[in-house]
Scaffold this active site. Structure first.
Site, PDB file in Angstrom:
ATOM      1  N   HIS A   1      -7.493   3.907   7.362  1.00 29.33           N
ATOM      2  CA  HIS A   1      -6.679   3.654   6.163  1.00 29.33           C
ATOM      3  C   HIS A   1      -5.962   4.931   5.728  1.00 29.33           C
ATOM      4  O   HIS A   1      -4.823   4.885   5.266  1.00 29.33           O
ATOM      5  CB  HIS A   1      -7.576   3.113   5.052  1.00 29.33           C
ATOM      6  CG  HIS A   1      -6.835   2.717   3.814  1.00 29.33           C
ATOM      7  ND1 HIS A   1      -5.898   1.701   3.803  1.00 29.33           N
ATOM      8  CD2 HIS A   1      -6.872   3.200   2.547  1.00 29.33           C
ATOM      9  CE1 HIS A   1      -5.396   1.582   2.572  1.00 29.33           C
ATOM     10  NE2 HIS A   1      -5.970   2.479   1.798  1.00 29.33           N
TER      11      HIS A   1
ATOM     12  N   HIS B   1      -3.663   0.757  -4.941  1.00 28.50           N
ATOM     13  CA  HIS B   1      -3.030  -0.359  -5.637  1.00 28.50           C
ATOM     14  C   HIS B   1      -3.371  -0.273  -7.119  1.00 28.50           C
ATOM     15  O   HIS B   1      -4.522  -0.439  -7.497  1.00 28.50           O
ATOM     16  CB  HIS B   1      -3.518  -1.693  -5.080  1.00 28.50           C
ATOM     17  CG  HIS B   1      -3.110  -1.923  -3.667  1.00 28.50           C
ATOM     18  ND1 HIS B   1      -3.829  -1.427  -2.619  1.00 28.50           N
ATOM     19  CD2 HIS B   1      -2.055  -2.561  -3.139  1.00 28.50           C
ATOM     20  CE1 HIS B   1      -3.222  -1.761  -1.495  1.00 28.50           C
ATOM     21  NE2 HIS B   1      -2.146  -2.443  -1.774  1.00 28.50           N
TER      22      HIS B   1
ATOM     23  N   HIS C   1      -5.351  -8.894  -2.175  1.00 28.46           N
ATOM     24  CA  HIS C   1      -5.522  -9.202  -0.756  1.00 28.46           C
ATOM     25  C   HIS C   1      -6.667 -10.191  -0.579  1.00 28.46           C
ATOM     26  O   HIS C   1      -7.634 -10.182  -1.337  1.00 28.46           O
ATOM     27  CB  HIS C   1      -5.854  -7.935   0.044  1.00 28.46           C
ATOM     28  CG  HIS C   1      -4.760  -6.919   0.054  1.00 28.46           C
ATOM     29  ND1 HIS C   1      -4.668  -5.931  -0.897  1.00 28.46           N
ATOM     30  CD2 HIS C   1      -3.705  -6.749   0.886  1.00 28.46           C
ATOM     31  CE1 HIS C   1      -3.603  -5.179  -0.639  1.00 28.46           C
ATOM     32  NE2 HIS C   1      -3.004  -5.661   0.426  1.00 28.46           N
TER      33      HIS C   1
ATOM     34  N   TYR D   1      -8.843 -10.030   1.728  1.00 33.14           N
ATOM     35  CA  TYR D   1     -10.083  -9.324   2.093  1.00 33.14           C
ATOM     36  C   TYR D   1     -10.839  -8.787   0.889  1.00 33.14           C
ATOM     37  O   TYR D   1     -11.988  -8.376   0.994  1.00 33.14           O
ATOM     38  CB  TYR D   1      -9.811  -8.187   3.097  1.00 33.14           C
ATOM     39  CG  TYR D   1      -8.873  -7.106   2.620  1.00 33.14           C
ATOM     40  CD1 TYR D   1      -9.272  -6.165   1.681  1.00 33.14           C
ATOM     41  CD2 TYR D   1      -7.575  -7.030   3.112  1.00 33.14           C
ATOM     42  CE1 TYR D   1      -8.413  -5.178   1.237  1.00 33.14           C
ATOM     43  CE2 TYR D   1      -6.702  -6.048   2.690  1.00 33.14           C
ATOM     44  CZ  TYR D   1      -7.126  -5.118   1.747  1.00 33.14           C
ATOM     45  OH  TYR D   1      -6.265  -4.161   1.318  1.00 33.14           O
ATOM     46  N   GLU D   2     -10.189  -8.786  -0.272  1.00 33.07           N
ATOM     47  CA  GLU D   2     -10.894  -8.346  -1.477  1.00 33.07           C
ATOM     48  C   GLU D   2     -11.777  -9.457  -2.030  1.00 33.07           C
ATOM     49  O   GLU D   2     -12.547  -9.240  -2.963  1.00 33.07           O
ATOM     50  CB  GLU D   2      -9.887  -7.920  -2.544  1.00 33.07           C
ATOM     51  CG  GLU D   2      -9.113  -6.666  -2.168  1.00 33.07           C
ATOM     52  CD  GLU D   2      -8.007  -6.343  -3.164  1.00 33.07           C
ATOM     53  OE1 GLU D   2      -8.191  -5.422  -3.968  1.00 33.07           O
ATOM     54  OE2 GLU D   2      -6.972  -7.035  -3.136  1.00 33.07           O
TER      55      GLU D   2
ATOM     56  N   ASN E   1       1.214   2.483  12.205  1.00 27.53           N
ATOM     57  CA  ASN E   1       0.394   2.888  13.358  1.00 27.53           C
ATOM     58  C   ASN E   1       0.635   1.911  14.500  1.00 27.53           C
ATOM     59  O   ASN E   1       1.075   0.794  14.271  1.00 27.53           O
ATOM     60  CB  ASN E   1      -1.098   2.850  12.977  1.00 27.53           C
ATOM     61  CG  ASN E   1      -1.521   1.493  12.427  1.00 27.53           C
ATOM     62  OD1 ASN E   1      -1.254   1.177  11.257  1.00 27.53           O
ATOM     63  ND2 ASN E   1      -2.134   0.675  13.257  1.00 27.53           N
TER      64      ASN E   1
ATOM     65  N   SER F   1       0.817  -1.223   0.000  1.00 29.77           N
ATOM     66  CA  SER F   1       0.000   0.000   0.000  1.00 29.77           C
ATOM     67  C   SER F   1       0.844   1.263   0.000  1.00 29.77           C
ATOM     68  O   SER F   1       1.612   1.485   0.933  1.00 29.77           O
ATOM     69  CB  SER F   1      -0.884   0.051   1.248  1.00 29.77           C
ATOM     70  OG  SER F   1      -1.638  -1.106   1.366  1.00 29.77           O
TER      71      SER F   1
ATOM     72  N   MET G   1      -2.319  -7.383   6.779  1.00 28.97           N
ATOM     73  CA  MET G   1      -3.306  -8.136   5.988  1.00 28.97           C
ATOM     74  C   MET G   1      -2.734  -8.715   4.695  1.00 28.97           C
ATOM     75  O   MET G   1      -3.475  -8.906   3.725  1.00 28.97           O
ATOM     76  CB  MET G   1      -4.492  -7.222   5.674  1.00 28.97           C
ATOM     77  CG  MET G   1      -5.135  -6.581   6.905  1.00 28.97           C
ATOM     78  SD  MET G   1      -6.438  -5.446   6.439  1.00 28.97           S
ATOM     79  CE  MET G   1      -6.733  -4.578   7.988  1.00 28.97           C
ATOM     80  N   SER G   2      -1.438  -8.962   4.652  1.00 22.54           N
ATOM     81  CA  SER G   2      -0.855  -9.471   3.402  1.00 22.54           C
ATOM     82  C   SER G   2       0.385 -10.308   3.696  1.00 22.54           C
ATOM     83  O   SER G   2       0.538 -10.834   4.793  1.00 22.54           O
ATOM     84  CB  SER G   2      -0.477  -8.283   2.505  1.00 22.54           C
ATOM     85  OG  SER G   2       0.588  -7.544   3.086  1.00 22.54           O
TER      86      SER G   2
ATOM     87  N   ALA H   1       2.534  -2.504   4.580  1.00 23.52           N
ATOM     88  CA  ALA H   1       2.257  -1.568   5.670  1.00 23.52           C
ATOM     89  C   ALA H   1       1.569  -2.387   6.748  1.00 23.52           C
ATOM     90  O   ALA H   1       0.735  -3.239   6.431  1.00 23.52           O
ATOM     91  CB  ALA H   1       1.338  -0.456   5.180  1.00 23.52           C
TER      92      ALA H   1
HETATM   93  N1  HPA Z   1      -3.635  -3.911  11.418  1.00 23.52           N
HETATM   94  C1  HPA Z   1      -3.712  -4.630  10.288  1.00 23.52           C
HETATM   95  N2  HPA Z   1      -3.254  -4.208   9.127  1.00 23.52           N
HETATM   96  C2  HPA Z   1      -2.679  -2.998   9.088  1.00 23.52           C
HETATM   97  C3  HPA Z   1      -2.575  -2.190  10.224  1.00 23.52           C
HETATM   98  C4  HPA Z   1      -3.074  -2.674  11.450  1.00 23.52           C
HETATM   99  O1  HPA Z   1      -3.004  -2.017  12.517  1.00 23.52           O
HETATM  100  N3  HPA Z   1      -1.947  -1.047   9.836  1.00 23.52           N
HETATM  101  C5  HPA Z   1      -1.684  -1.167   8.516  1.00 23.52           C
HETATM  102  N4  HPA Z   1      -2.121  -2.355   8.047  1.00 23.52           N
END
Ligand code: HPA
Length: 272
Positions: free
Chosen positions: A247, A61, A83, A85-86, A235, A30, A211-212, A113
């Site tokens: 996001h 993306h 991903h 989740y898509e 974060n 990302s 998530m990847s 990320a």
């Molecule tokens: N959790 C899951 N996926 C993420 C996060 C998170 O805090 N930050 C960026 N991608």
């Protein structure tokens, strides 16, 4: 048609567009795709054009295979990724890695990320992935094994290649960058974790969550590729700070760190 045969078709198409013979592959997470702007004499092939690739849907993306020289080194880069989740199957998510292997890629640098669970880390830090925890009750290698790619029961004791971690640390040191190291846990998303889930994931031994990456790393390792994972910690994970996750914040932090991240990757490339 099995995945091996499909990958051969995709390779045939890509080879009709370029004769670069790269040994290093890059997956750009990302907001990290802009490094492809620095690829010289680049050939850009949108995912949608390549046989058996799907068109990714997530904001940030673009979805293209970009081939050329990055900092003097031939690379095949995936700008964008699929991903879970898509709604894509793990077979579709990892198909580009199968194709990279048949294109001759021996080393894969995977970026992402993710959220920091380890409170010694801070947003904007970069982290080399030491190992991963698959929290998703699925595995891209489930299904009939294609022996052309690898063995039915692959070893997973060193998915992230030791020698590459060493190169990453050495390079960061030379550049004067701090580089964390830690365990990455794979969460399906698209919702971020709850604070209770983060407490659980910390107890399980992870330093970061995202998530990847895990599906791609498993498939690369299945084909005996050397793998390096580099995360941008965008974060503090859910519940660590008294603030909500978004996001937009993730993309904003990635943008801030992008220059450092790109420099690190470019310098690592020349040492592999
Ligand atoms: N959790 C899951 N996926 C993420 C996060 C998170 O805090 N930050 C960026 N991608």
């Amino acid at each position: 048609m099995n995945q091996y045969e499909k990958a051969l078709e995709a390779v045939k198409y890509i080879k009709s567009k370029t004769n670069v013979e790269a040994k290093i592959g890059l997956i750009l997470g990302s907001g990290l795709g802009s490094i492809t702007d620095d690829i010289d004499n680049s050939v850009v092939i949108p995912f949608a054009e390549i046989p058996y690739f799907e068109v990714p849907t997530t904001v940030g993306h673009h979805g293209a295979v970009v081939i050329g020289k990055l900092n003097g080194v031939d690379v095949v880069a995936l700008s964008g990724r699929y991903h879970f989740y898509e709604g894509y199957s793990l077979e579709i998510i990892t198909f580009p890695i199968r194709v990279m292997h048949l294109l001759g890629i021996k080393t894969l640098i995977i970026t992402n990320a993710c959220g920091a669970i380890n409170t010694a880390f801070k947003p904007g830090d970069l982290m080399v992935i030491s190992d991963h925890i698959n929290l998703v009750s699925n595995n891209p290698l489930i299904g009939k094994n294609n022996d052309e790619f690898g063995t039915r029961f692959p070893d997973a004791s060193e998915i992230y290649t030791k020698a590459l971690k060493k190169i990453a640390h050495q390079t960061a040191k030379e550049l004067g960058y701090e580089l964390q190291e830690g365990v990455y846990a794979w969460w399906t998303g698209p919702s971020y974790e709850t604070p209770a889930e983060i407490k659980m994931i910390r107890i399980l031994g992870a330093d970061a969550v995202g998530m990847s990456t895990v599906p791609e790393a498993l498939v690369a390792s299945h084909m005996d590729m050397q793998v390096l994972g580099i995360s941008c910690l965008t974060n503090m994970a859910s519940g660590i700070l008294d603030q909500k996750l978004s996001h937009e914040e993730v993309i904003q932090v990635v943008r801030q760190v992008n220059g450092k991240f790109q420099n690190l990757v470019k310098n690592i490339l020349t040492k592999i």
